[in-house]
Design a protein around this motif. Structure first.
Motif, PDB file in Angstrom:
ATOM      1  N   ASN A 118       1.508  -3.834 -34.449  1.00 26.11           N
ATOM      2  CA  ASN A 118       1.915  -3.592 -33.059  1.00 26.11           C
ATOM      3  C   ASN A 118       3.258  -4.222 -32.709  1.00 26.11           C
ATOM      4  O   ASN A 118       3.585  -4.368 -31.523  1.00 26.11           O
TER       5      ASN A 118
ATOM      6  N   HIS B 139       6.195  -1.894 -42.561  1.00 28.79           N
ATOM      7  CA  HIS B 139       6.006  -0.624 -41.847  1.00 28.79           C
ATOM      8  C   HIS B 139       6.066   0.508 -42.861  1.00 28.79           C
ATOM      9  O   HIS B 139       6.916   0.510 -43.755  1.00 28.79           O
TER      10      HIS B 139
ATOM     11  N   SER C 222      -0.942   2.294 -40.958  1.00 28.71           N
ATOM     12  CA  SER C 222      -1.113   0.851 -40.744  1.00 28.71           C
ATOM     13  C   SER C 222      -2.165   0.235 -41.651  1.00 28.71           C
ATOM     14  O   SER C 222      -2.413  -0.969 -41.578  1.00 28.71           O
TER      15      SER C 222
ATOM     16  N   THR D 243       6.201  -3.292 -34.791  1.00 32.61           N
ATOM     17  CA  THR D 243       7.230  -2.495 -35.430  1.00 32.61           C
ATOM     18  C   THR D 243       7.133  -1.042 -35.003  1.00 32.61           C
ATOM     19  O   THR D 243       6.048  -0.529 -34.722  1.00 32.61           O
ATOM     20  N   SER D 244       8.282  -0.357 -34.961  1.00 37.20           N
ATOM     21  CA  SER D 244       8.305   1.061 -34.613  1.00 37.20           C
ATOM     22  C   SER D 244       9.574   1.703 -35.149  1.00 37.20           C
ATOM     23  O   SER D 244      10.564   1.024 -35.438  1.00 37.20           O
TER      24      SER D 244
ATOM     25  N   ASP E 299       2.839   7.208 -38.903  1.00 38.09           N
ATOM     26  CA  ASP E 299       2.789   5.797 -39.284  1.00 38.09           C
ATOM     27  C   ASP E 299       1.424   5.477 -39.899  1.00 38.09           C
ATOM     28  O   ASP E 299       0.394   5.908 -39.394  1.00 38.09           O
TER      29      ASP E 299
ATOM     30  N   ARG F  84       5.832   4.873 -43.101  1.00 37.38           N
ATOM     31  CA  ARG F  84       5.705   6.185 -42.465  1.00 37.38           C
ATOM     32  C   ARG F  84       5.881   7.277 -43.508  1.00 37.38           C
ATOM     33  O   ARG F  84       6.798   7.222 -44.339  1.00 37.38           O
TER      34      ARG F  84
END
Length: 236
Positions: free
Chosen positions: A73, A55, A64, A75-76, A62, A57
């Motif tokens: 889709n 991931h 990708s 990870t956050s 973010d 940011r």
């Protein structure tokens, strides 16, 4: 005569380490990473993967583009992560394949500010009586013929589960309780797939399994996995 003063600035990069355990099948798991200041970029990565980015940011949001497809889709982070300093990563639907070491690298103004290592152990659960269970491990390490691969069951009663290498008698090296019950996939040194197949698992097989790849005594790669084997429910 002019005199010049050279000022050497040493930037101290802080290091932290955590271990998180979770059962396969839960909705999500949180990998902790926090700093006490706002930052410009955070990168979550796994060095044992060919495509290392889990991931990413930065101040634009973010990114990708270079993310490992396995984590797309899944990870956050918090919306205010870069401002609050809470850079923890939420990983959805963790599986045993997600077990491994994650690195949270934090940057501010282009400089490396902090690194946090998180060892994730996802416990896979099976029931006695199943034909086999797969403990997955794929590595990008240079797997030449002179390496030795060793699977071991950790704990107070350590056992050698499987040894693979040139000129080694694998069955002789195994603990007696694993003879005839463990194997690897075809051509593991060529494919880098060092996954362990454990046949007819029983409750005594429960524990933490470590696969280590050696060359001349040096560790090239390592994987830690956790297995829970439950007894078959009695039917009354």
């Amino acid at each position: 005569m002019k005199m010049f003063v050279v000022v050497l600035v040493l930037l101290q990069v802080s290091h932290h380490a955590f271990c998180v355990e979770v059962y396969e099948g839960v909705e999500s798991v949180l990998l902790p990473c926090q700093v006490n200041t706002s930052v410009s970029t955070v990168v979550w990565s796994r060095e044992d993967y060919k495509y290392t980015t889990v991931h990413l940011r930065d101040q634009s949001g973010d990114i990708s583009e270079n993310q490992n497809h396995y984590y797309r889709n899944r990870t956050s982070m918090r919306a205010d992560a870069l401002q609050s300093g809470d850079l923890s990563l939420t990983l959805r639907k963790p599986t045993i394949r997600d077990s491994g070491k994650y690195l949270c690298t934090v940057y501010r103004s282009g400089q490396d500010l902090s690194r946090t290592e998180v060892q994730l152990l996802v416990t896979v659960t099976v029931t006695e009586g199943v034909e086999s269970v797969l403990l997955p491990f794929k590595t990008t390490a240079n797997m030449t013929e002179d390496v030795t691969v060793k699977w071991r069951l950790s704990g107070t009663n350590r056992k050698t589960v499987l040894v693979f290498g040139k000129g080694l008698n694998n069955e002789f090296k195994k603990h007696s309780s694993y003879r005839g019950r463990t194997e690897m996939k075809k051509d593991p040194l060529e494919t880098g797939d060092l996954s362990l197949i454990l046949k007819n698992p029983v409750c005594k097989d429960t524990g933490v399994y470590t696969c280590t790849v050696y060359r001349d005594g040096d560790i090239l790669a390592q994987k830690i996995l956790k297995l829970l084997v439950k007894r078959t429910a009695l039917v009354h």
